[in-house]
Design a protein around this motif. Structure first.
Motif, PDB file in Angstrom:
ATOM      1  N   LYS A 276      60.096  58.646 -62.214  1.00 13.87           N
ATOM      2  CA  LYS A 276      60.867  59.354 -62.087  1.00 13.87           C
ATOM      3  C   LYS A 276      62.188  58.936 -62.150  1.00 13.87           C
ATOM      4  O   LYS A 276      63.867  59.369 -62.943  1.00 13.87           O
ATOM      5  CB  LYS A 276      60.949  61.119 -61.447  1.00 13.87           C
ATOM      6  N   ALA A 277      62.502  57.992 -61.469  1.00 13.74           N
ATOM      7  CA  ALA A 277      64.066  57.348 -60.614  1.00 13.74           C
ATOM      8  C   ALA A 277      64.337  56.601 -62.397  1.00 13.74           C
ATOM      9  O   ALA A 277      65.352  56.194 -62.222  1.00 13.74           O
ATOM     10  CB  ALA A 277      63.193  56.376 -59.574  1.00 13.74           C
ATOM     11  N   THR A 282      60.014  64.858 -66.379  1.00 13.77           N
ATOM     12  CA  THR A 282      59.164  65.663 -65.501  1.00 13.77           C
ATOM     13  C   THR A 282      58.320  65.822 -66.296  1.00 13.77           C
ATOM     14  O   THR A 282      57.136  65.568 -66.405  1.00 13.77           O
ATOM     15  CB  THR A 282      59.935  66.694 -64.711  1.00 13.77           C
ATOM     16  N   ASP A 371      61.959  65.654 -55.727  1.00 14.64           N
ATOM     17  CA  ASP A 371      63.362  64.487 -55.768  1.00 14.64           C
ATOM     18  C   ASP A 371      63.643  63.313 -56.218  1.00 14.64           C
ATOM     19  O   ASP A 371      62.177  62.451 -55.465  1.00 14.64           O
ATOM     20  CB  ASP A 371      64.365  64.666 -55.288  1.00 14.64           C
ATOM     21  N   PRO A 372      63.961  63.003 -57.406  1.00 14.10           N
ATOM     22  CA  PRO A 372      63.051  61.099 -57.521  1.00 14.10           C
ATOM     23  C   PRO A 372      64.160  60.293 -56.581  1.00 14.10           C
ATOM     24  O   PRO A 372      63.123  58.899 -56.284  1.00 14.10           O
ATOM     25  CB  PRO A 372      63.457  60.958 -59.138  1.00 14.10           C
ATOM     26  N   ASP A 373      64.559  60.716 -55.640  1.00 12.86           N
ATOM     27  CA  ASP A 373      65.565  59.817 -53.917  1.00 12.86           C
ATOM     28  C   ASP A 373      63.940  59.493 -53.195  1.00 12.86           C
ATOM     29  O   ASP A 373      64.175  58.151 -52.662  1.00 12.86           O
ATOM     30  CB  ASP A 373      66.357  60.646 -53.884  1.00 12.86           C
ATOM     31  N   VAL A 375      61.639  57.628 -53.772  1.00 14.11           N
ATOM     32  CA  VAL A 375      61.284  55.976 -54.199  1.00 14.11           C
ATOM     33  C   VAL A 375      62.467  55.076 -53.124  1.00 14.11           C
ATOM     34  O   VAL A 375      62.260  53.722 -53.165  1.00 14.11           O
ATOM     35  CB  VAL A 375      61.124  55.879 -55.951  1.00 14.11           C
ATOM     36  N   MET A 376      63.654  55.678 -53.073  1.00  8.29           N
ATOM     37  CA  MET A 376      64.315  54.430 -52.199  1.00  8.29           C
ATOM     38  C   MET A 376      63.794  54.406 -50.841  1.00  8.29           C
ATOM     39  O   MET A 376      64.163  52.947 -50.906  1.00  8.29           O
ATOM     40  CB  MET A 376      65.973  55.359 -52.470  1.00  8.29           C
TER      41      MET A 376
END
Ligand SMILES: Nc1ncnc2c1ncn2[C@@H]1O[C@H](COP(=O)(O)OP(=O)(O)OP(=O)(O)O)[C@@H](O)[C@H]1O
Ligand SMILES: [Mg+2]
Lengths: 378, 224
Positions: A276-277, A282, A371-373, A375-376
């Motif tokens: 996603k990131a 989706t 939310d893809p955040d 992965v950060m």
């Protein structure tokens, strides 16, 4: 359109690579899955084939069979009995039939000896069903002798082996000339086993039966439709038992699939987050996982179904013939005529492939909408 | 290029552990320049980067990209923007294990469905440019940290984004590799890309490759 195909190809590519990376897990799942489809499909194919056979048996049988009862038991039709019926409206044809059972001590099996209604068999000659031919190594012009219940030995030459369109119809059949039949069983002249009546209009069958019962109070008319219904209920009942057992297996599979699929590993969650990131939507993630689920369940389905086919039609349904096949004594070995029916295939497909794919997608969807955040902060 | 107005970001809003990671940020990121966010751990650098890169939505405030307000756009459009305009290099690199370097680089382009041969050429060219041509078929978990980062950079560039975003790019690298990264950084900005990164590595913050340093503390910007 070509863009769409290209995208699906990429997604499938990725799905395959992703499945290959979790090889052990997926192979385990594939095996359990294929096994389940195998068992379910075996039951379905087997009972379907049996039903086909039964229908084939009955298709050739007359609408009404008249038996004479003496002291509540089936007895021979004496001479002149048939004439007492007279003319009944709706009956096209009536004829006496000659048939009986013969127990062969060599093969330890029962055979049906029968005089074909339209003749066509020479004296001292017989036509045999494929099962008998196979078991006793018979072919055209080979000789065979049977010891009659009286103790006398009768020798015959095989004139023909009956075709194997439906084994239940002909497997154990031995067709012979009327004179041979009467001599073999010492059947008194003019007597018959029963009387076959053909009725063209199905609406009139019950009327005819009522009139027969009135005209001959000591007779018992047997209607084909009733026999059919009995067969159907027997099959349904047996199938019911097997399906009850199988629903247990299905449940176990559902739990397994759910657990395997829903317990997304941290690794998989991370992977979805990364996809996603880096710009997958989706829906792309879901499509990719749907492909993965579909490919796995589809190959399991095909493998299981093909195995079931071989099991039922080439290995005599060896695994559960004892439950489903009441004919095992009569038919020492009997190959079913392959039959598939679209509806059962579709049913099976729907109840295996669909739930699995859904079970896979729900947790993926849950992971994919976050939310893809995240992965950060892996 | 990117403008932030009164951005706040709360985690666990309304719960007892509510935390405001960003607390009123106004920032304009200039195009074609390298901007570095710096500040102590927990000051909100990564959080700000996720808002800038459309990976997360702010709790309040407006984000505009090239003059267009994108804060209200639905998820699908944000993904689209993210895919076309941003390339990410994560601190942990976030490569997908089990796949080759080349496959990892091509991955962001899959949903676009480009012609395979062209995509492969593009990915190979990027890897060659980052001196990884000889490692392109290697599985990424077999690569060294520096190689993994270069694969991650190649992956960030595959859709030819205007903005490259890197979180703590040198945290896992030794000095030599960090210098190598700064060289790549200069190349990227020389190509006209906008680069946004976070770092508390003096080597990066004080480098000439970085045009602007933005300092943060407790979710706010502080004058440098
Ligand atoms: N998903 C989350 N839920 C709750 N709190 C979070 C979440 N993500 C980040 N935080 C908190 O927000 C604050 C800012 O985090 P952020 O990662 O932006 O800091 P940072 O400046 O990048 O720190 P570092 O230099 O250590 O990477 C931290 O206190 C962190 O604990
Ligand atoms: Mg950080």
């Amino acid at each position: 359109m070509t863009r769409w195909i290209a995208r699906q190809r990429y997604l499938i590519d990725y799905a395959l690579a992703s499945a290959a990376r979790r090889r052990t897990r997926n192979i385990g799942l594939l095996l359990v899955y294929a096994l389940l489809v195998f068992v379910l499909a075996s039951v379905m194919l087997f009972s379907l084939a049996l039903r086909h056979e039964a229908t084939a048996v009955l298709r050739h049988s007359p609408e009404v069979i008249l038996q004479r009862m003496v002291a509540g038991r089936h007895d021979l039709i004496p001479p002149g009995y048939a004439e007492r019926i007279g003319r009944i409206r709706g009956v096209q044809k009536q004829a006496g039939r000659l048939w009986g059972y013969y127990y062969d001590p060599v093969m330890k099996a029962n055979f049906t000896f029968m005089v074909p209604p339209d003749g066509g068999i020479e004296r001292r000659s017989i036509a045999v069903g494929p099962a008998l031919a196979r078991e006793r190594g018979l072919d055209e012009n080979t000789g065979i002798s049977f010891r009659a219940y009286s103790g006398k030995l009768f020798a015959f030459t095989v004139g023909a082996v009956l075709p194997q369109d439906s084994e239940l119809v002909s497997a154990d059949l031995v067709l012979m000339h009327e004179d041979d039949f009467r001599a073999f069983f010492e059947y008194p002249a003019g007597h018959w086993t029963d009387i076959a009546l053909s009725v063209a209009n199905p609406q009139e069958v019950r009327n005819v039966a009522a009139k027969l019962a009135a005209a001959l109070p000591d007779s018992r008319p047997i209607l084909r439709e009733e026999v059919l219904r009995t067969y159907a209920s027997i099959f349904d009942w047996r199938e019911g038992i097997v399906l009850t057992v199988l629903s247990g297996a299905l449940l176990a599979f559902a739990i397994l699939a759910w657990e395997k699929a829903s317990g997304l590993s941290a690794d998989e969650k991370r992977e979805i987050g990364i996809l996603k990131a880096i710009g997958w939507e989706t829906s792309d993630v879901l499509k990719m996982k749907a492909w993965e689920g579909t490919l796995l369940s589809l190959s399991a389905f095909l493998a299981g179904y093909v195995a079931a086919w071989l099991h039922v039609f080439h290995f005599d349904a060896g695994l559960f013939a004892p439950v489903l096949k009441g004919w095992a004594v009569l038919y020492p070995r009997f190959d079913l005529t392959p039959a598939v029916d679209g509806l059962t295939l579709a049913t099976l497909f729907f109840f295996t492939v669909f739930p699995y794919t859904a079970a896979v997608l729900v947790p993926v969807w849950r992971a994919a909408i976050t939310d893809p955040d995240a992965v950060m902060r892996a | 290029m990117i403008e932030l107005r009164a951005i706040t970001k709360a985690f666990n809003q309304g719960q007892h552990n509510e935390f405001w990671a960003l607390d009123g940020i106004d920032l304009t990121v200039e195009a074609r320049r390298v901007t570095a966010l710096t500040g102590p751990s927990g000051s909100g650098k990564t959080t700000l980067l996720t808002v800038l890169g459309c990976l997360a939505r702010p709790t309040s405030g407006r984000v505009s990209l090239k003059g267009e307000d994108i804060s209200g756009l639905p998820e699908r459009f944000l993904t689209e923007i993210r895919r076309r305009s941003f390339g990410f290099v994560f601190q942990q690199f976030n490569l997908i294990r089990g796949l080759s370097a080349l496959e990892n680089v091509m991955l962001p382009a899959y949903p676009l469905g480009p012609e395979f041969g062209a995509l492969r050429l593009r990915a190979e060219a990027l890897l060659a440019r980052l001196h990884l041509a000889h490692r392109r078929e290697a599985r990424v978990e077999w690569l060294s940290g520096g190689e993994q980062q270069r694969v991650a950079i190649a992956r960030a560039l595959i859709n030819d984004p205007e903005v490259v975003i890197a979180d703590e790019p040198t945290a896992n690298l030794d000095t030599a590799l960090s210098r190598q990264f700064l060289a790549i950084l200069e190349e990227l900005s020389a190509e006209g890309r906008t680069v946004l990164l976070t770092s508390h590595d003096p080597l990066v913050v004080e480098s000439t490759a970085v045009h602007r340093v933005v300092s943060m503390r407790d979710g706010r910007l502080v004058a440098a």
